[in-house]
Scaffold this active site. Structure first.
Site, PDB file in Angstrom:
ATOM      1  N   ASP A  11       0.946  -1.200  -0.067  1.00 27.88           N
ATOM      2  CA  ASP A  11      -0.150  -0.141  -0.064  1.00 27.88           C
ATOM      3  C   ASP A  11       0.737   1.137   0.046  1.00 27.88           C
ATOM      4  O   ASP A  11       1.713   1.454   0.894  1.00 27.88           O
ATOM      5  CB  ASP A  11      -0.865   0.015   1.352  1.00 27.88           C
ATOM      6  CG  ASP A  11      -2.003  -1.087   1.218  1.00 27.88           C
ATOM      7  OD1 ASP A  11      -1.935  -1.954   0.429  1.00 27.88           O
ATOM      8  OD2 ASP A  11      -2.927  -1.004   2.252  1.00 27.88           O
ATOM      9  N   ASP A 130     -15.544  -3.468   0.630  1.00 29.24           N
ATOM     10  CA  ASP A 130     -14.955  -3.025   1.953  1.00 29.24           C
ATOM     11  C   ASP A 130     -15.930  -2.680   3.067  1.00 29.24           C
ATOM     12  O   ASP A 130     -16.751  -1.775   2.733  1.00 29.24           O
ATOM     13  CB  ASP A 130     -13.986  -1.842   1.801  1.00 29.24           C
ATOM     14  CG  ASP A 130     -13.062  -1.991   0.687  1.00 29.24           C
ATOM     15  OD1 ASP A 130     -12.504  -3.263   0.642  1.00 29.24           O
ATOM     16  OD2 ASP A 130     -12.842  -1.089  -0.141  1.00 29.24           O
TER      17      ASP A 130
HETATM   18  O1  LIG Z   1      -6.038  -1.084   1.651  1.00 28.41           O
HETATM   19  C1  LIG Z   1      -6.366  -0.079   2.859  1.00 28.41           C
HETATM   20  O2  LIG Z   1      -5.892  -0.148   3.753  1.00 28.41           O
HETATM   21  C2  LIG Z   1      -7.251   0.929   2.186  1.00 28.41           C
HETATM   22  C3  LIG Z   1      -7.451   1.727   3.251  1.00 28.41           C
HETATM   23  C4  LIG Z   1      -8.303   2.728   2.847  1.00 28.41           C
HETATM   24  C5  LIG Z   1      -9.157   3.200   1.828  1.00 28.41           C
HETATM   25  C6  LIG Z   1      -8.713   1.990   0.858  1.00 28.41           C
HETATM   26  C7  LIG Z   1      -7.692   0.839   0.993  1.00 28.41           C
HETATM   27  N1  LIG Z   1      -7.366  -0.113   0.083  1.00 28.41           N
HETATM   28  C8  LIG Z   1      -7.886  -0.339  -1.225  1.00 28.41           C
HETATM   29  O3  LIG Z   1      -8.487   0.877  -1.911  1.00 28.41           O
HETATM   30  C9  LIG Z   1      -9.511   0.411  -2.720  1.00 28.41           C
HETATM   31  C10 LIG Z   1     -10.559   1.290  -3.188  1.00 28.41           C
HETATM   32  O4  LIG Z   1     -10.072   2.508  -3.648  1.00 28.41           O
HETATM   33  P1  LIG Z   1     -11.429   3.206  -4.472  1.00 28.41           P
HETATM   34  O5  LIG Z   1     -12.529   3.210  -3.538  1.00 28.41           O
HETATM   35  O6  LIG Z   1     -11.705   2.347  -5.728  1.00 28.41           O
HETATM   36  O7  LIG Z   1     -10.578   4.371  -4.712  1.00 28.41           O
HETATM   37  C11 LIG Z   1      -9.896  -0.971  -2.043  1.00 28.41           C
HETATM   38  O8  LIG Z   1     -10.436  -1.725  -2.670  1.00 28.41           O
HETATM   39  C12 LIG Z   1      -8.798  -1.354  -1.153  1.00 28.41           C
HETATM   40  O9  LIG Z   1      -8.188  -2.249  -2.059  1.00 28.41           O
END
Ligand SMILES: O=C(O)c1ccccc1N[C@@H]1O[C@H](COP(=O)(O)O)[C@@H](O)[C@H]1O
EC number: 5.3.1.16
Length: 241
Positions: A11, A130
């Site tokens: 990340d 999520d």
């Molecule tokens: O992975 C994390 O810790 C995380 C924390 C907070 C937000 C997102 C996170 N992870 C990844 O981001 C995608 C979502 O991104 P978006 O909403 O499409 O812009 C999610 O699937 C996690 O893989």
């Protein structure tokens, strides 16, 4: 029976490999160069890399050039997520050569666009579910985005190929995965599920492995690897039987 796939996570926030707790901005622990972390997981035998642009997910900028550099340096399959929400960001993500992208917020806020790209790109598109409880969260997990099972039914009907299921309450905590959630999601869909959040031990990985017949295909491992709870080699060995 196929073995559980493991996806070590990198990340990226502000150019650094980090881990968050419950996905909360400001809870970062930094682990240095994302490229070096990714190369280390590849050297250790990973078949997949789960690569996340956290700034893009939070809306605090992006690490697009660095993400493209990391993805381009990998010989292994890359699952890319964070901030992929429209044609331009999807095109940039797919241009990195990643095997698939993981859409989060877009699946909650622009369902018509997600249905379109599922139809266009098939299994290159996964959706990240999520959740807190059974409520989906988007925009860096800061906003509610509807009911897990209603959204899952809609995405299934649109042909979504795969789901990455994260229990936000577990993510980054080393408290063990939410096996009940994984079982419930697998019971609600025929599509493969990638488990994310909470892995703390080899026994946790064995427990997730026991759900392969139910539909769990893979597990994302983050904090436990960075905290050296076990090595990736040990993890791969643990799920190989
Ligand atoms: O992975 C994390 O810790 C995380 C924390 C907070 C937000 C997102 C996170 N992870 C990844 O981001 C995608 C979502 O991104 P978006 O909403 O499409 O812009 C999610 O699937 C996690 O893989």
């Amino acid at each position: 029976m196929p073995k559980l796939e493991l996806l070590p996570a990198v990340d990226v926030r502000d150019g650094q490999a980090v881990r968050l707790v419950h996905g909360e901005s400001g809870s970062e622990t930094s682990y240095g160069s994302p490229l070096q972390a990714a190369l280390a997981w590849q050297r250790s035998g990973a078949e997949w890399l789960h690569l996340v642009d956290l700034d893009a997910a939070f809306g605090t900028g992006d690490n697009r050039a660095l993400i493209a550099e990391v993805a381009g340096a990998m010989d292994i399959k890359v699952e890319l997520s964070g901030g992929i929400r429209d044609d331009a960001t999807l095109a940039a993500a797919l241009a990195t050569g990643c095997r698939r992208v993981n859409l989060g917020t877009a699946a909650l806020e622009t369902p018509e666009w997600v249905a379109k790209v599922i139809a266009e790109h098939g299994d290159k598109i996964a959706v990240g579910l999520d959740v807190r409880g059974t409520t989906l969260r988007g925009r860096g997990w800061t906003r509610d985005g509807g009911d897990l099972y209603e959204t899952l039914a809609r995405l299934d009907s649109e042909g979504c190929a795969r789901y990455v299921v994260t229990d936000i309450a577990k993510d980054g905590t080393l408290q063990g995965p939410n096996l009940e959630l994984l079982k419930n999601v697998c019971a609600a869909t025929d599509k493969p599920v990638v488990a994310s959040g909470g892995v703390s031990s080899l026994d946790d990985l064995r427990a997730i492995s026991s759900l392969v017949p139910a539909g769990v295909e893979g597990a994302i491992v983050g904090k436990a690897l960075y905290a050296k709870a076990f090595t990736l080699e040990e993890a791969l060995e643990a799920v190989s039987v």
